[in-house]
Each structure stands twice: as C-alpha cells, then as structure tokens.
Design a protein around this motif. Sequence first.
Motif, short mmCIF file in Angstrom:
data_model
loop_
_atom_site.label_atom_id
_atom_site.label_comp_id
_atom_site.label_asym_id
_atom_site.label_seq_id
_atom_site.Cartn_x
_atom_site.Cartn_y
_atom_site.Cartn_z
N THR A 199 6.53 -104.26 32.09
CA THR A 199 5.92 -103.16 32.58
C THR A 199 6.15 -102.97 34.09
O THR A 199 5.95 -104.01 34.77
CB THR A 199 4.29 -102.99 32.12
OG1 THR A 199 4.07 -103.38 30.73
CG2 THR A 199 3.85 -101.74 32.77
N THR A 200 6.73 -101.91 34.27
CA THR A 200 6.62 -101.48 35.75
C THR A 200 5.56 -101.01 36.48
O THR A 200 4.85 -99.75 35.67
CB THR A 200 7.86 -100.40 36.02
OG1 THR A 200 9.02 -101.00 35.47
CG2 THR A 200 7.98 -100.19 37.35
N ARG A 201 4.91 -101.60 37.00
CA ARG A 201 3.20 -101.42 37.38
C ARG A 201 3.51 -100.92 38.91
O ARG A 201 3.69 -101.60 39.99
CB ARG A 201 2.65 -102.61 37.29
CG ARG A 201 2.43 -103.33 36.16
CD ARG A 201 1.35 -104.17 35.92
NE ARG A 201 1.31 -104.86 34.69
CZ ARG A 201 0.64 -104.52 33.50
NH1 ARG A 201 -0.11 -103.43 33.62
NH2 ARG A 201 0.86 -105.29 32.46
N PHE A 202 3.12 -99.64 38.95
CA PHE A 202 2.74 -99.03 40.32
C PHE A 202 1.59 -99.19 41.27
O PHE A 202 1.47 -99.17 42.23
CB PHE A 202 3.37 -97.55 40.41
CG PHE A 202 4.52 -97.34 39.72
CD1 PHE A 202 5.53 -97.27 40.49
CD2 PHE A 202 4.73 -96.93 38.23
CE1 PHE A 202 6.85 -97.02 40.11
CE2 PHE A 202 5.86 -96.71 37.67
CZ PHE A 202 6.82 -96.76 38.59
N VAL A 203 0.54 -99.84 40.40
CA VAL A 203 -0.61 -100.15 41.02
C VAL A 203 -1.21 -101.53 40.38
O VAL A 203 -1.00 -101.76 39.15
CB VAL A 203 -1.70 -99.01 40.61
CG1 VAL A 203 -3.00 -99.51 40.76
CG2 VAL A 203 -1.44 -97.80 40.96
N ASP A 204 -1.63 -102.36 41.32
CA ASP A 204 -2.29 -103.68 40.81
C ASP A 204 -3.33 -103.45 39.61
O ASP A 204 -4.40 -102.67 39.97
CB ASP A 204 -2.58 -104.28 41.99
CG ASP A 204 -3.49 -105.58 41.79
OD1 ASP A 204 -3.32 -106.10 40.54
OD2 ASP A 204 -3.69 -106.39 42.79
N PRO A 205 -3.15 -104.14 38.76
CA PRO A 205 -4.38 -103.77 37.74
C PRO A 205 -5.73 -104.12 37.98
O PRO A 205 -6.63 -103.89 37.49
CB PRO A 205 -3.81 -104.68 36.48
CG PRO A 205 -2.48 -104.78 36.60
CD PRO A 205 -2.12 -104.82 38.10
N ALA A 206 -5.85 -105.17 38.89
CA ALA A 206 -6.99 -105.61 39.49
C ALA A 206 -7.47 -104.64 40.59
O ALA A 206 -8.96 -104.90 41.15
CB ALA A 206 -6.92 -106.89 39.89
N ASP A 207 -6.95 -103.61 41.07
CA ASP A 207 -7.60 -103.00 41.93
C ASP A 207 -8.30 -101.64 41.48
O ASP A 207 -8.15 -100.70 40.82
CB ASP A 207 -6.19 -102.02 42.66
CG ASP A 207 -6.66 -101.15 43.75
OD1 ASP A 207 -7.92 -100.95 44.09
OD2 ASP A 207 -5.74 -100.73 44.68
N LEU A 208 -9.64 -101.99 41.58
CA LEU A 208 -10.76 -101.28 40.79
C LEU A 208 -10.94 -99.74 41.33
O LEU A 208 -11.96 -98.98 41.19
CB LEU A 208 -12.04 -102.18 40.82
CG LEU A 208 -12.19 -103.34 40.12
CD1 LEU A 208 -13.46 -104.00 40.22
CD2 LEU A 208 -11.85 -103.07 38.85
N ARG A 209 -10.30 -99.47 42.58
CA ARG A 209 -10.40 -98.10 43.03
C ARG A 209 -9.62 -97.29 42.10
O ARG A 209 -10.05 -96.22 42.01
CB ARG A 209 -9.66 -98.36 44.37
CG ARG A 209 -10.27 -99.04 45.69
CD ARG A 209 -9.33 -99.07 46.85
NE ARG A 209 -7.91 -99.24 46.62
CZ ARG A 209 -7.05 -99.19 47.29
NH1 ARG A 209 -7.29 -98.26 48.74
NH2 ARG A 209 -6.13 -99.60 47.13
N VAL B 259 -8.57 -96.65 33.01
CA VAL B 259 -8.92 -98.00 32.81
C VAL B 259 -10.01 -98.00 34.18
O VAL B 259 -10.41 -97.43 34.81
CB VAL B 259 -7.59 -98.90 33.56
CG1 VAL B 259 -6.66 -99.16 32.54
CG2 VAL B 259 -7.09 -98.49 35.04
N ASN B 260 -10.69 -99.53 34.18
CA ASN B 260 -11.76 -99.79 35.15
C ASN B 260 -12.75 -98.94 35.30
O ASN B 260 -13.40 -98.99 36.52
CB ASN B 260 -10.79 -99.92 36.39
CG ASN B 260 -9.46 -100.97 36.26
OD1 ASN B 260 -9.49 -101.69 35.47
ND2 ASN B 260 -8.72 -100.54 37.37
#
Length: 271
Positions: free
Chosen positions: A176-186, A263-264
């Motif tokens: 996966t090309t992730r443009f956002v950190d999955p752990a960034d709850l913002r 998500v989140n």
Amino acid sequence: MATYASPPAGLPAQMTLHTGRAVFTEAYALLPAGVMRDIVTSYLPHWRDTRAWIIARPMTGFSETFSQYIVEVAAGGGSERPEPNPEAEGVLFVVEGSVTLTISGEPHLLETGGYAFLPPGCQWTLVNRSTEPARFHWVRKRYEPVEGIDAPEAFVSSDQDTPIRWMPDTNETWGTTRFVDPADLRHDMHVNIVTLMPGAVIPFEETHVMEHGLYVLEGKAVYRLNRDWVEVEPGDFMWLRAFCPQACYAGPQRFRYLLYKDVNRHARLGL
C-alpha cells in the motif's frame, strides 16, 4: 511518468451490445469504465469549464460516509470557490494532465500522480493552466472532530514520491502507498493506493466496518465482492458498504487501485 485509467467519455456506437458488467447489489456496486460516458456527467456550482462523474455519494442504508467524483477541467477552467461545505475534508488525486492547486495563497503544481489532502475549512482554489484537459479524483467526507485532537493540516504529495509499504511475508507482491500515517488519529479517512503484483492475492475475505471506494488505476484482477467473483479492469469502480466481504486475485499485469476507507473513529450510536 505513470499512467492511470480515467473515464472513456464519448458515447458507445448504436450497435453496441448490452453485455456490460454494471451491477448494484445490497452490499456493493460495480461501475465499469464503460458506463462513465458524457451523458452521465454533472456540472458543479462555481466551477468553470468543468464537468464531473459522480461515482459515489452517501446513501442511507448503503455507504454513508463519503462521495467520490472524477473531475475533468478544461484548459483555463477551475474554481475559486471549489468546496461549498466548511465541514468537508477532501483528497485530490490527479490521473491525467496537471492542475495548479493554491492552498492559503501558496500554489502547488499537481501533475499526473499528484495527491493533496484538504482539511475542513481549508482555503483552496484550483485552475488548469495547461493547454490540455486535466482529470482528478475528488474524495469528500464530513470531518468528524474529536475533543483534544487537532484537525490535520493540508499537504501535497505524489504517488511517485511515496514508497509502497509491502505487507509482511508477501515477497513484495502486495503493498500500500500510504499518504497518511495509519496511527495519526487526526485523520478519520485514508485514501491510499493498493498494489498487487502479477498473480498476487489478498488471501482472505476481508470483512470489516470500513466503507470502500476502489477505482482501478491499472491492470486487471478477479475481485471477490460479497458472494460474487467479479473481473475488473482499468477504469472500473467498486463501491462497498460496511462488512462487505472482499478478496482479490491479481491478473497478469501489475494491479493497482485508489482506495478510500473511513478510520479512527467510534461507531455512531443512533442518529
């Protein structure tokens, strides 16, 4: 430069057979590239020389969190008032041509493969300063704020400048090309690019709370959607409600799709 699928537009010949693959079920919809023609486009308020294929929108009892457009902007077209909803966040992903995106007075040239995240209340404009039409995906979602967590900032990136994060134990065949950190709850939504190399698989039926929009950028595959195995190709769009089972076998070429998911955040309890 990378190339990505986009709508064929135009109109099929009168002798074309009605053997298309379009379907709308209780759990998913498949919009093949061939249904994205001129006569199903819409014009948008405060956008000039622009039209859009609206391929997803919130629907009660189906997929309720997001809308997704494929926007075509002619040379010189664009908008100084693009987003009418101050609560909406957005992602832009350019699949053809180039546009100039200005965020809070700072211009950014987004070429094919360019990506931008636009938080709620963001001041932005967009214009096509080239001599050719440009096309981009525009994913919109009502942002869900959380007390004590700041809203994320706007940013620009690109497919070319973002590495593929390969899944463990897959020999770099599914990533996966992730443009956002999955752990960034913002962030309460992710718009990523999934890549499967020839013959790679999603080896189990994913069944989860996230809604999905999947637009095939390149390659072909056989995709599991609820009870069905469906063959998909470049320019097809799959729209999945929550808990729709899904899996995939990639075809003979590299298979890639643009993926939306929510998500989140806690599940809503009632209205």
